[in-house]
Every structure is written in C-alpha cells, then in structure tokens.
Design an enzyme around this catalytic site. Structure first.
Site, PDB file in Angstrom:
ATOM      1  N   ASP A  30      -8.637-102.715  -4.736  1.00 32.03           N
ATOM      2  CA  ASP A  30      -7.505-103.121  -5.704  1.00 32.03           C
ATOM      3  C   ASP A  30      -6.969-104.496  -5.124  1.00 32.03           C
ATOM      4  OD1 ASP A  30      -5.424-103.355  -7.847  1.00 32.03           O
ATOM      5  OD2 ASP A  30      -6.082-101.256  -8.289  1.00 32.03           O
TER       6      ASP A  30
ATOM      7  N   HIS B  50     -11.687-102.073 -20.741  1.00 32.52           N
ATOM      8  CA  HIS B  50     -11.178-102.321 -22.103  1.00 32.52           C
ATOM      9  C   HIS B  50      -9.988-103.228 -21.965  1.00 32.52           C
ATOM     10  CE1 HIS B  50      -7.615 -99.072 -21.555  1.00 32.52           C
ATOM     11  NE2 HIS B  50      -7.772 -99.947 -20.636  1.00 32.52           N
TER      12      HIS B  50
END
Length: 396
Positions: free
Chosen positions: A252, A297
């Site tokens: 991350d 998404h």
C-alpha cells in the site's frame, strides 16, 4: 370472479411475509423492529434461515412497490431526486422516445451523446431505485408511469427540474468539480488528513468477513501471496492464520504500510510483511497470487488495464490474479438487496471517481486488453458473500 388487483396481491404478500418475520422474532426472542432508540440496529437473520431471508427481501420489494402505487406517479416524483434522475432530466432521456414506444440503450446513447455503458448503468439505477422506465425484456426500455408523466406534463417536468437543479447539493457535479479542483478524490483527501480519515472511516467496517475469500478458494498450492492495495492487511492476516505455509506481503502507500506493520501481531512477523508500492508502477515481487480487493471499481478501464500491465514484469508462468469485488447484476437478479447495493455502489463510483463496477462478461475483455497472455479463468460468488472471486492466470 375477477382476479385480485395488484395492490391487493401486494397486501396479501406483505401480510404473508410479515407473519414469517414476526414468527422468527418471537421464536428467536428478539424485539420487534421499531424506531425507538434501543431498537435492533440490524436484523440478525442467520444465513441458514433461508425462508426468513427470502421473506425479508420479498417484503421489502412488495412494500416499496405498494408505496409507489398508492402514492400515485405524479406525487411519487417528488421523492425521487437522486443522481440518475438528474442525469435523465438533463439529457432529456425521458423525451428520447414517445410514450407507448420503446427504445434501447444504444438509441438513448445516440440521442444523448452519453456512452452506452453510462446509459445502461444510469437507466438501470433509475429503474431499480426510482421506478423510472421499465426493462421487461433485456435491453428494451419502455416508459413507466413516472417517466410518462415527465414526457407528457411540462409543468410536472419543470417542477422536477427546478428541485434537482436549484436545490440538490453541488456535490452532484462530481467530486473534483464540487471541490473546485483538477485533482482526483484520493489526491484531495491526501491534502486534508482529517477529511480523508473521516471518509476512510466510512469503509473501515468489514461488509463481509475475510472467510468469504479464505474458505472459498483452493489455497493448498499457494506459497506466496501479494495483497496489492491491501491497507492494514486484514485479508493477509486471516490467510496467514489459516494457512501457515503461505508467505504474505501487503502493499500500500508508504504511511498505510508503516501503520499496518506497526499493528501486526508478533506471531505473524516473518510470515506477513508490509511494503510501500504504487500499483501504477512495475510490480517488484514475484508471487503465486496477486490479490486486489475492491481496487478495480475505483478506476476506469484504462487505469485498470495499466494496473494489470504493471504486474507483468514480476509474473511467472502460472501466476494468478484474483480480483475480489462486486459484479453488476443481470436483469433476472435485479430485485435483491445485493443487486441494489451493487448498482448504488456503481453510481457512487461514477460520481466520486468517474469509475465503475463491472458486469461479469466485461472481465475477460479487460484482461485481454491488458495483455493476450492473461487467461481468464472465471468468476464465482460464494454463498452469503457480496463480492465475486474473479480469477485469471498468466500464460506467458
């Protein structure tokens, strides 16, 4: 004897399903749902109570339909001021074909200048949530009572336009424009730590347990696992606890990776590690599985293709890519709470990020466009889950 009217049928269904739910509350010694402060915050219906769950879903649908019918289409228009309706009015989709005729997503796209993809998601959102238009046959759009009024009654239509254009918050413009910025949402939040934290808190509560992935995939042959964009590592930690043979890496942004490492329990150090990585740069770690949970998404196709292409430098033959996220429902599955959540999430992605949820048949094409050496394996939705496990392998 004449057949019962639709509102009578709905009333009988509501009585029948309410009785099923009421019996469940009594037998489970639960308080009846209410609006009091100490009421149940959610209904604790277990997954194996299939009859009760089905009754709940059908009751919700029946109540919504009955409310719309007994309110009347003209009055019901005042309760439908949401984003898909505003788009329909702004682009005059309600006037794109005559009452009594039908249209298609392609024809509405040509009329409005919007893409077929956006027309489809907007119209289906409006059908499902606001009873604007109908799609009784896949891809064939007809008017509903509400859109027929908009198409025929200039005063009613004008009233709706004024409500939406003059009174709806400016946020409906889209996130960047509403914030007077040319930056994306993530960059804006990065500059405002407290606001970003507030937004992050919205998604901090798990909407489904890690077991939905852990218990529904064959992990025996997996030795190395990379969770790309894995935040603080809940999935990797769950996987490492269940399968000690798997070495997990969570990637991350730097601050998130540092915080995840600081939270990691001592017993998992050495089997779960954290690394700073931007998934728009080449992947540096070779692994058996690369996992993306609710990442794609957030991005339109061109960025998703780049994410997949940035994996290629590290991919070995047989490496797997698992994408774990919602898939847009098909017409025959629209009337469910899960379908409604997926469509609402899709419109939210459009508003915030100009991104999208995807239909099941869009995934093979996305992998193909990224690189022909990806082989699409398939997609499955675990029982009780909200996300699908979408998989491809690297054949290069």
């Amino acid at each position: 004897m004449s057949s019962p009217t639709r509102i009578s049928q709905l009333a009988m269904l509501i009585a029948q399903h309410t009785a099923t739910l009421d019996r469940f509350f009594v037998e489970s010694k639960l308080p009846t749902p209410s609006f009091e402060p100490d009421a149940l915050s959610s209904l604790p219906i277990p997954d194996d109570a299939k009859e009760v769950k089905a009754a709940q879903l059908e009751l919700i649908e029946a109540c919504a339909e009955l409310q719309a019918l007994v309110t009347g289409p003209k009055e019901y228009l005042h309760y439908t001021a949401y984003v898909s309706i505003r788009i329909i009015l702004r682009f005059k989709l309600d006037k794109s074909f005559a009452v009594g005729e039908s249209s298609t997503f392609e024809a509405m796209s040509r009329f409005s200048g919007l893409s077929v993809m956006n027309i489809k998601r907007i119209v289906r959102h409006a059908i499902l949530n606001h009873r604007f238009f109908q799609e009784k046959t896949p891809g064939i759009i007809t008017h509903s009572a509400l859109t027929a009024i908009l198409a025929k009654d200039a005063l009613a239509r004008n009233a709706m336009v004024v409500q939406l254009e003059e009174f709806v918050p400016a946020g409906i413009k889209g996130f960047s424009l509403a914030n007077n910025s040319d930056k994306g949402m993530f960059d804006i939040f990065a500059e405002d730590v407290s606001r970003g934290a507030r937004f992050g808190m919205l998604f901090s509560k798990e909407d489904e347990p890690p077991s939905m992935l852990i218990n529904n995939y064959d992990w025996d042959s997996v030795q190395t696992f990379v969770d790309v964009g894995g935040s603080h590592g809940s999935i990797a930690i769950g996987l490492a606890n269940h399968f000690p043979h798997i070495q997990c890496t969570v990637q991350d942004l730097p601050e998130t990776a540092r915080e995840g490492a600081s939270r990691l329990q001592e017993s998992l150090k050495g089997r779960v590690d954290f690394a700073a990585h931007d998934f728009f740069t080449p992947q540096p770690i070779e692994a058996d599985v690369y996992y993306f949970r609710s990442i794609f998404h957030n991005w339109s196709d061109k960025y998703c293709i780049k994410i997949l292409q940035m994996l290629i430098p590290a991919l070995k033959k047989g490496a797997r890519v698992i994408i774990h996220e919602r898939i847009l429902p098909t017409l025959d599955t629209l009337n469910s709470l899960d379908a409604k959540r997926a469509i609402k999430m899709d419109i939210g992605m459009l508003q915030l990020l100009n991104a999208q949820q995807r239909e099941q048949d869009e995934w093979p094409e996305l992998f193909r466009r990224a690189d022909a050496r990806y082989r699409y394996v398939g997609a499955k939705k675990p029982a009780g889950g909200i996300r699908w496990i979408i998989e491809a392998t690297w054949e290069g």
